[in-house]
Scaffold this active site. Structure first.
Site, PDB file in Angstrom:
ATOM      1  CB  ALA A 230      -2.144  -2.076  -4.391  1.00 24.57           C
ATOM      2  CG  HIS A 231      -0.759   2.581  -3.310  1.00 31.21           C
ATOM      3  ND1 HIS A 231       0.742   3.121  -3.733  1.00 31.21           N
ATOM      4  CD2 HIS A 231      -0.371   1.410  -2.486  1.00 31.21           C
ATOM      5  CE1 HIS A 231       1.678   2.232  -3.295  1.00 31.21           C
ATOM      6  NE2 HIS A 231       0.968   1.387  -2.192  1.00 31.21           N
ATOM      7  CG  ASN A 232      -0.011   5.531  -6.988  1.00 32.21           C
ATOM      8  OD1 ASN A 232       0.136   5.579  -5.828  1.00 32.21           O
ATOM      9  ND2 ASN A 232      -0.084   6.799  -7.716  1.00 32.21           N
ATOM     10  CB  SER A 250       3.754   1.750  -8.385  1.00 36.18           C
ATOM     11  OG  SER A 250       3.414   2.642  -7.326  1.00 36.18           O
TER      12      SER A 250
END
Lengths: 332, 332, 332
Positions: A230-232, A250
């Site tokens: 996922a993102h980050n 994250s």
């Protein structure tokens, strides 16, 4: 480039500051610089807000006193951020074949590929058929990119990277703000995906771009098929992750970890170096000591599982019935 | 074709034997023939080593006495094997459209497909748009291959096979050797994927090729979407597997099994015929009796789950506190 | 169009009724109209059968008396239905580039796309490179469809829909009938996929078409990457589902639910509005009250998990040894 007056109007904010002040881009409250706009969703970040170098900040009015720069006051900060994010989203133009501005240095590009503007591809790199590389992407030397791969704009890929067929690099993160009517508003993800050297990425694996900062896959990482990053997320050096595992937004995974197949790792966690997670486990808290971890239900004949399950969901009641207290169980 | 002198140099081995001896390919210790090179990772295989017909073997020096053929002595056998494997990897050439050597017999090929050298495609088979078929692949009669499918080199696909969009057949297995610095080295997977007749493969499912031997999907198997089938897995006749399940390397699944969705099956297992595994279960040991198996945590209201969980992770301590011994529980 | 005589011959049925009666299509027993053929697999549906408006029904002879219309009597109804379904499957023709009958209104179509017959694409919609849109599909206005997407025939997609790269919309459902020899026979899925407005669909996510009715993704739904949505699933408005989750056939998920990543939801369930399911849980029964639900095994150091597991699978025996009855646990 938008000025604060325009942005205030879009998100229906009260502007405390200079309406003509120009914003070049968005950044997190810790990283924002003088021409950047940031946001703070709750009072936990009031210290970061006070110390921020951001040119402007979207905040709730309760944080007004902690703000020393231009402020956009709204009732729902995260929703306002979602709306503003789209102003700064890079617009992708489609390309037929290879764009004239792409710099391709002795690479081997199969038919059906689209290579967009300002892409650079290093020596001896090979792209399989029908692969898409969006603009401003760089791919290093001696990479093998399979057929039917999609690499979205702004991705940075190192040397000797292998990307298997069907993988998607740089897809939008799953970040959504909910309005008062419980409708979702997508956040435009403005970060990129950075992939180091000697990384392998499996078939149909997907790696989302970061929200403001980047998703980062460090040198020597091995990702199997059908993994979701996922993102980050940051995956540090020489970590290997088996197929069908998912890592939520994250989360940081340390160096030299070995994560089994179909492991689920929830978001915003920190997993230290040299951790081994057995297949199918769920990681829902930080891991601070190296070692091997497991959390799966043992397989049983179905009838056995049904009987065990009856008692399992009553463990608290059994303890109460037997008058066992948690402090009885200490030290043994 | 490489001789042992060249190979010894690449992997920094001590060669005991004939440096001019030519190696045609790699094979497992049990299957290797006179012109083949094999390897043995530990002493458990010393009997196989003694009986092997291999022309040469990569071994640790502690196995020297069990070796009756040419020996390449190294300190890390698996790493040396990983390095040698790349010498024997088939090199794929990109093709524009349909290669002149492809034999396509009244098949229906949509636009954007690339069909490489020495591919054969049978009568009445249909390929959807933008599908890639690498060289030396054969596809039988009356198959329906969807759009955006990737079929990698050397795959053998039977008759009346349906492959849904986005599936990847023949991707590299997830086999990596770790060196002393904890860096990973990919193993080049030299086996293929073999798919029998009347098989269906779901959308975005991935099937990895074998390391030395082949990954094998037998007649009548049904695979749903987003399934991961690792290197050297064998799925026997008429077994059906629901979506998002993952099967790790070298596992054998018997005939007529029904595997639910999102089941995880670890590697090197043996699952007998006529086994039913309920959705979401984890299979971490061999299954030797037909029947239905389950291993999932029951769903509870979150607060209930938190309370049950507190006691669950203390079951050993509860047993100790209550002075329950395992032998108390026999026979009741 | 086939008449009952032809169909009876195909499935080896005894026909009670008019061999010349023409069947236009298939439908469920509740929805079938005068020119449609339906089927009833067991006696539970005898009331629906009595009340049905179907022009003909495939039934077992034990239901003969509940049938007031043309009847096709077979020994295995589901298998016969599987065979008949293929007669009514829409045949897809491949298209090179954009078919002349496609209605594309100021949309932005990248290179390598195939847009088939009778497709409509609305204003300001953008399609990434190498995306396939099969015939009779409609895509609304202001949609962003990524590269390498596959949208299969008959899909209906609303306005402001985002579909990420590699997603597959309208793949065949995983429905198979087993014959007496335990061989599987695919059911041709004749329903479509309907997607409302303001929906986002993640990278490499797959959504299967319905068997007879449609799979339905309502307005405002958010689907992350690598999700599997099976045939005839209905996801109601404003529900968000995180990555790698799988939803089995015919399950209904209510409005405004939030489903975590890698959740498995079995088929034919009903989940009410405003339910939150934590990541990695398994949903194997209906949920009738809003709230948060969890069902995962806690993560433990591996050695701890091994010890806990020993007792876990003996919970029933522990209860027996301690002479605990289920009714002891009521009310505490």
């Amino acid at each position: 480039m938008y000025n604060l007056g325009e942005i205030a109007k879009l998100i229906n904010a009260e502007l405390i500051g200079d309406a003509k002040f120009n914003i070049s881009s968005l950044a997190s409250i810790e990283q924002a610089q003088a021409q950047q706009l940031s946001y703070v969703v709750n009072n936990k970040y009031s210290k970061s807000l006070l110390e921020s170098k951001a040119g402007a900040v979207i905040i709730h009015e309760s944080l007004k006193d902690s703000c020393t720069t231009n402020a956009l006051i709204v009732s729902d900060v995260y929703l306002a951020f979602a709306q503003v994010s789209h102003l700064f989203k890079h617009h992708v133009n489609h390309t037929i074949g290879i764009h004239h501005s792409a710099k391709i240095n002795n690479a081997n590009i199969a038919s059906g590929c689209c290579i967009s503007a300002n892409v650079t591809i290093g020596t001896n790199t090979s792209l399989g058929g029908n692969t898409i590389v969006e603009d401003n992407t760089s791919i290093g030397e001696n990479c093998i990119i399979g057929p039917n791969v999609t690499i979205l704009q702004g991705s940075k890929i190192g040397n000797r990277v292998v990307i298997a067929p069907g993988a998607v690099i740089g897809s939008e993160g799953f970040g959504n703000a909910r309005d008062a009517n419980k409708h979702w508003h997508s956040i435009a993800h403005l970060g990129n995906v950075i992939i180091g050297d000697n990384v392998t990425i499996g078939a149909n694996t997907t790696i989302d771009r970061g929200t403001l900062d980047d998703t980062y896959i460090h040198n020597g990482v091995r990702l199997d098929n059908l993994i979701h990053v996922a993102h980050n997320v940051v995956i540090d050096e020489d970590t290997a992750i088996a197929a069908s595992t998912g890592i939520a937004g994250s989360t940081y995974i340390g160096k030299r970890c070995m994560i089994g197949g179909m492991v689920g790792i929830v978001g915003h966690l920190n997993i230290c170096d040299d951790v081994v997670i057995n297949a199918k486990s769920t990681v829902d808290k930080n891991i601070t000591s190296p070692g091997m971890y497991t959390g799966i239900m043992p397989l049983m004949p179905h009838k056995k599982w049904q009987i065990v399950g009856v008692w399992l969901i009553k463990l608290d009641k059994i303890a109460k019935y037997l008058n066992i207290k948690l402090n009885h169980l200490k030290g043994n």
